[in-house]
Write an enzyme that holds these catalytic residues in place. Structure first.
Site, PDB file in Angstrom:
ATOM      1  CB  THR A 172       0.469  -3.524   6.485  1.00  0.00           C
ATOM      2  OG1 THR A 172      -0.833  -3.513   5.702  1.00  0.00           O
ATOM      3  CG2 THR A 172       1.106  -2.070   6.273  1.00  0.00           C
ATOM      4  CG  ASP A 173      -2.479  -7.635   4.154  1.00  0.00           C
ATOM      5  OD1 ASP A 173      -2.887  -6.944   4.911  1.00  0.00           O
ATOM      6  OD2 ASP A 173      -3.215  -7.799   2.719  1.00  0.00           O
ATOM      7  CB  THR A 233      -1.082  -0.010   1.123  1.00  0.00           C
ATOM      8  OG1 THR A 233      -1.634  -1.352   1.064  1.00  0.00           O
ATOM      9  CG2 THR A 233      -1.883   1.139   1.209  1.00  0.00           C
TER      10      THR A 233
END
Length: 322
Positions: free
Chosen positions: A87-88, A12
Site C-alpha cells: 500500500t505504501d 502486506t
C-alpha cells in the site's frame, strides 16, 4: 467463465505476522497464490512478478508491470487484470499504469493493511472485491482502478491517508466512483480519460521537494550538482513559495530544467493568483509549470514519463493541464 490476469507483486497482502515478535515480513511463499485457485467462474493466469515490499518498488518495476500486462493481453484472451501490491506506493503504481496503458478491459489494483494471518486480515476480502470489479462489464473503459475496503477509486485521485487504518485509501476531492457489495459492483460516476503517454524506458532523473515556512535555496544549490532532468515542488497553498527560494529556482529554470508546481494541500489545485514575490503569478511568469490537481508523487512520475518524449515547456504545460 472470465479470464483474469492476476499479478502478485508483494506487499502486506502477501506477508505474515510473526506471532512471537509481532514483526510483519515476507515469507517463503505468497499465501494468496493458493487462496484463489477455487474461486468459481474465473480462470486465472496467475503470475508472481515480484515479491517486494512496496517501498522497494521502483518506476522501472512499474514499467515492467505495464509491459507484462500488455504482453499477456496480446497473447491471451484476457477479460480483466488484478494486481496485488503493497500500500505504501500502490497509488504511484496505479497512476503510472493509468497514464501509460491503453486498454479497454478493467485493470484493478488492491492491497491490504493487515497481513494474511492477522486478526481481521483484509487482504483476501479486498482481492475478492477486486475480482468482482475486474469481471464486471461496468468497469470497462474506466482506466486503472484501486479497490480497497468496499470502495472503487480512480488512480488519478486516490491516495493513502492513514498509516494503518483499513479505510486508508481515499479520493479527497471527489470521493470513490463506485462501491462493491454482496450484490455486485455499483458505479455512480465515471472519470474522464486522457490519451496515454508513450514510455518504453525511464532514464530521466526527477526530484521531489516539499516547501515549508522559511525554506531557503540551499537544497536547490545541492540539487544543481546532480544534473537533474526535472523537478517537482509541493508548494504552499494555491502555489506559492518563500521568496528566499527564488535565486536557486531561477538558476535551474535558466538551465532549461522544467519545474512542476503542485500543492502540499490534498484538496484543490495550484493557480497563478498571488502577484507578490514568490506568489503563483510570479512563479508562472518565471516559467514554472502548474499541475492540475496531482499530488507530488504522481506529478513526479508524470514528469519522468513525459520527459522521455519531450522537454518542450508548452507541451509539458499541456500534459500537466489535464
Amino acid at each position: 467463465m472470465k479470464n483474469i490476469l492476476l499479478i502478485h507483486t508483494g506487499g502486506t497482502i502477501s506477508m505474515k505476522e510473526d506471532e512471537t515478535t509481532g514483526e510483519v515480513k515476507p515469507g517463503d511463499k505468497n499465501p494468496l497464490v493458493f487462496q484463489t485457485n477455487e474461486i468459481p467462474n474465473i480462470h486465472f493466469f496467475t503470475h508472481e512478478l515480484f515479491h517486494l515490499p512496496s517501498p522497494h518498488i521502483t518506476p522501472n518495476n512499474m514499467l515492467e508491470i505495464k509491459t507484462f500486462i500488455e504482453k499477456n493481453v496480446n497473447t491471451h484472451s484476457i477479460d480483466g487484470v488484478v494486481i496485488t501490491h503493497g500500500t505504501d506506493t500502490l497509488e504511484e503504481t496505479a497512476f503510472f499504469l493509468d497514464i501509460t496503458l491503453s486498454l479497454s478491459i478493467p485493470v484493478v489494483i488492491t492491497g491490504a493493511m493487515r497481513s494474511s494471518n492477522e486478526l481481521g486480515s483484509d487482504g483476501l476480502y479486498n482481492l475478492i472485491s477486486s475480482l468482482k470489479v475486474a469481471t464486471s462489464e461496468k468497469a470497462k473503459d474506466l482506466g486503472v482502478l484501486v479497490v480497497m475496503n468496499d470502495e472503487i477509486h480512480t488512480a488519478k485521485n486516490v491516495t493513502k491517508t492513514h498509516t494503518s487504518n483499513i479505510a486508508t485509501f481515499q479520493s479527497p476531492q471527489y470521493g470513490p466512483i463506485g462501491i462493491v457489495n454482496k450484490g455486485g459492483v455499483v458505479f455512480h460516476h465515471k472519470p474522464l480519460l486522457n490519451k496515454p503517454l508513450n514510455v518504453s524506458k525511464l532514464d530521466k532523473k526527477v526530484f521531489l521537494l516539499k516547501a515549508y515556512a522559511g525554506m531557503d535555496d540551499s537544497l536547490f544549490q545541492a540539487i544543481e550538482q546532480h544534473n537533474i532532468d526535472g523537478l517537482v515542488i509541493e508548494a504552499l497553498g494555491q502555489g506559492n513559495l518563500p521568496p528566499t527560494l527564488l535565486p536557486g529556482l531561477k538558476k535551474l529554470l535558466n538551465k532549461g530544467i522544467p519545474i512542476v508546481l503542485v500543492s502540499r494541500c490534498f484538496n484543490g489545485i495550484v493557480q497563478d493568483i498571488y502577484g507578490y514575490e514568490g506568489g503563483g503569478r510570479h512563479l508562472k511568469e518565471l516559467g514554472m509549470i502548474f499541475s492540475n490537481g496531482l499530488n507530488g508523487q504522481k506529478a513526479r512520475l508524470k514528469l519522468m514519463i513525459a520527459l522521455e518524449t519531450t522537454s518542450d515547456r508548452e507541451k509539458l504545460e499541456e500534459i500537466f493541464s489535464i
